[in-house]
Design an enzyme around this catalytic site. Structure first.
Site, PDB file in Angstrom:
ATOM      1  N   ASP A 139      17.373 -16.252 -16.432  1.00  0.00           N
ATOM      2  CA  ASP A 139      16.943 -15.448 -17.665  1.00  0.00           C
ATOM      3  C   ASP A 139      17.320 -15.431 -18.673  1.00  0.00           C
ATOM      4  OD1 ASP A 139      15.114 -13.452 -18.918  1.00  0.00           O
ATOM      5  OD2 ASP A 139      14.833 -12.133 -17.186  1.00  0.00           O
ATOM      6  N   ASP A 184      12.394 -14.455 -24.868  1.00  0.00           N
ATOM      7  CA  ASP A 184      12.842 -14.035 -23.644  1.00  0.00           C
ATOM      8  C   ASP A 184      11.929 -14.873 -22.547  1.00  0.00           C
ATOM      9  OD1 ASP A 184      13.404 -12.683 -21.406  1.00  0.00           O
ATOM     10  OD2 ASP A 184      12.735 -10.725 -21.951  1.00  0.00           O
ATOM     11  N   HIS A 231       6.939  -6.741 -20.844  1.00  0.00           N
ATOM     12  CA  HIS A 231       7.147  -5.858 -21.834  1.00  0.00           C
ATOM     13  C   HIS A 231       6.970  -6.231 -23.136  1.00  0.00           C
ATOM     14  CE1 HIS A 231      10.924  -8.317 -22.364  1.00  0.00           C
ATOM     15  NE2 HIS A 231      10.870  -8.395 -21.008  1.00  0.00           N
ATOM     16  N   HIS A 251      13.032  -4.175 -24.940  1.00  0.00           N
ATOM     17  CA  HIS A 251      12.221  -3.805 -23.770  1.00  0.00           C
ATOM     18  C   HIS A 251      11.239  -2.619 -24.631  1.00  0.00           C
ATOM     19  CE1 HIS A 251      14.634  -5.652 -20.658  1.00  0.00           C
ATOM     20  NE2 HIS A 251      13.301  -5.492 -20.148  1.00  0.00           N
ATOM     21  N   GLU A 278       6.616 -11.309 -17.156  1.00  0.00           N
ATOM     22  CA  GLU A 278       7.587 -11.846 -16.223  1.00  0.00           C
ATOM     23  C   GLU A 278       6.998 -11.280 -14.726  1.00  0.00           C
ATOM     24  OE1 GLU A 278      11.349 -10.432 -16.678  1.00  0.00           O
ATOM     25  OE2 GLU A 278      10.869  -8.843 -18.082  1.00  0.00           O
ATOM     26  N   GLU A 337       8.895 -16.424 -16.552  1.00  0.00           N
ATOM     27  CA  GLU A 337       8.937 -15.603 -17.587  1.00  0.00           C
ATOM     28  C   GLU A 337       8.692 -16.260 -18.730  1.00  0.00           C
ATOM     29  OE1 GLU A 337      12.108 -12.980 -18.810  1.00  0.00           O
ATOM     30  OE2 GLU A 337      10.685 -11.590 -19.924  1.00  0.00           O
TER      31      GLU A 337
HETATM   32 CO    CO Z   1      12.095 -10.005 -20.056  1.00  0.00          CO
END
Ligand code: CO
Length: 297
Positions: free
Chosen positions: A89, A100, A159, A167, A192, A282
């Site tokens: 990640d 992200d 998010h 976040h 995700e 994600e």
């Molecule tokens: Co994330």
């Protein structure tokens, strides 16, 4: 409908962060093999991110097996990858604009579980557009993962992303919810899905390496050693950082002091409650009128 307007410059920074992330992810994926050092892999990701003109939006996460999220190696970590399910990640930012993205690299021979979260992410991206309710996204994720015979992790969510905020609201659920949020054009979100053959829930483990400042402008402590470390942390605003990014005298002690004083908080490792394997996929995307632009593909 509300339209969250970004200047073309801002959009360009989101795209640039995404492009850097794609390159880092590609190179890092090749390094994750049985016997490779976990710490060296994390450092490789963070260094390459900087070499390519970005900065880590959070420490490289390399959660394995039942650890779903928030694992990054500490400075003295000597572990190597085994026959495990590795979640890579990565977070990259350009001037605070974040990309992200996560992939699962399976060294444990459970490829179907990897496919489940990947397919769920694809279904979720398929329903994203301005005006969609986040509950519909959660429903698409759950349905796909169920089709594979697995469960989504219900207490982990995607998010929103805002400048220097990893976040931000809204949470993007991995299951249908009673009250969702309607997405707007221009909103930047990360979806995700996590899939597991366990119970479908995570709990906090009792170890951590990732922290963040609770406020961007903290009251500076009087002790010079503590104040110096806090000043260094302020470089990251409220973005997450790893303890191993800092060096000096009494680091562990100073971190504990700063937790106690409320200046920083830690992110415990999130572990599947039954100890079952977890996969993750994600992407980050900008919501458009009739779909979305994925920045990390
Ligand atoms: Co994330």
């Amino acid at each position: 409908m509300i339209n969250i307007c970004h200047t073309s410059e801002e959009i360009e920074k989101y795209r640039r962060a995404g492009k850097i992330l794609v390159e880092v992810r590609k190179q890092a994926a090749k390094k994750i093999t049985v016997g490779a050092s976990v710490l060296e892999t994390a450092v490789f990701v963070e260094d390459l991110t900087r070499d390519l003109g970005g900065a880590p939006a959070f420490p490289c996460n390399l959660s394995r097996d039942a650890d779903a999220a928030h694992y990054t190696p500490g400075a003295d970590d000597t572990s190597v990858f085994g026959e495990e399910m590795v979640k890579l990640d990565i977070g990259v930012h350009v001037d605070g604009y974040i990309a992200d993205s996560a992939i699962t690299i399976d060294l444990s021979d459970h490829q179907e579980l990897v496919e489940a979260s990947k397919a769920a992410l694809k279904s979720a991206i398929g329903v994203v557009r301005a005006g969609v309710d986040t509950s519909e996204i959660g429903a698409a994720i759950e349905k796909t993962i169920h089709e594979f015979g697995y469960k989504p992790i219900s207490n982990l969510t995607g998010h929103g992303l805002l400048r220097y905020q990893t976040h931000a609201p809204p949470g993007i659920p991995n299951i249908p919810t009673r009250s969702g949020t309607v997405l707007c054009e221009g909103q930047v979100i990360a979806i995700e899905p996590f899939a597991t053959d366990g119970d479908g829930k995570v709990k906090n483990a009792s170890s951590w390496e990732i922290y963040h400042l609770t406020t961007e402008n903290p009251v500076l402590p009087r002790i010079p050693r503590v104040r110096k470390l806090l000043r260094e942390m302020m470089e990251y605003k409220t973005l997450p950082f790893a303890k191993r990014w800092f060096s000096g005298d009494k680091i562990d002690f100073t971190f504990r002091q700063l937790v106690k004083s409320g200046h920083i908080e830690y992110y415990p490792i999130l572990r599947e409650v039954t100890g079952a394997l977890v996969s993750q996929a994600e992407h980050t995307m900008i919501v458009t009128e009739d779909g979305c632009e994925v920045t990390t593909r």
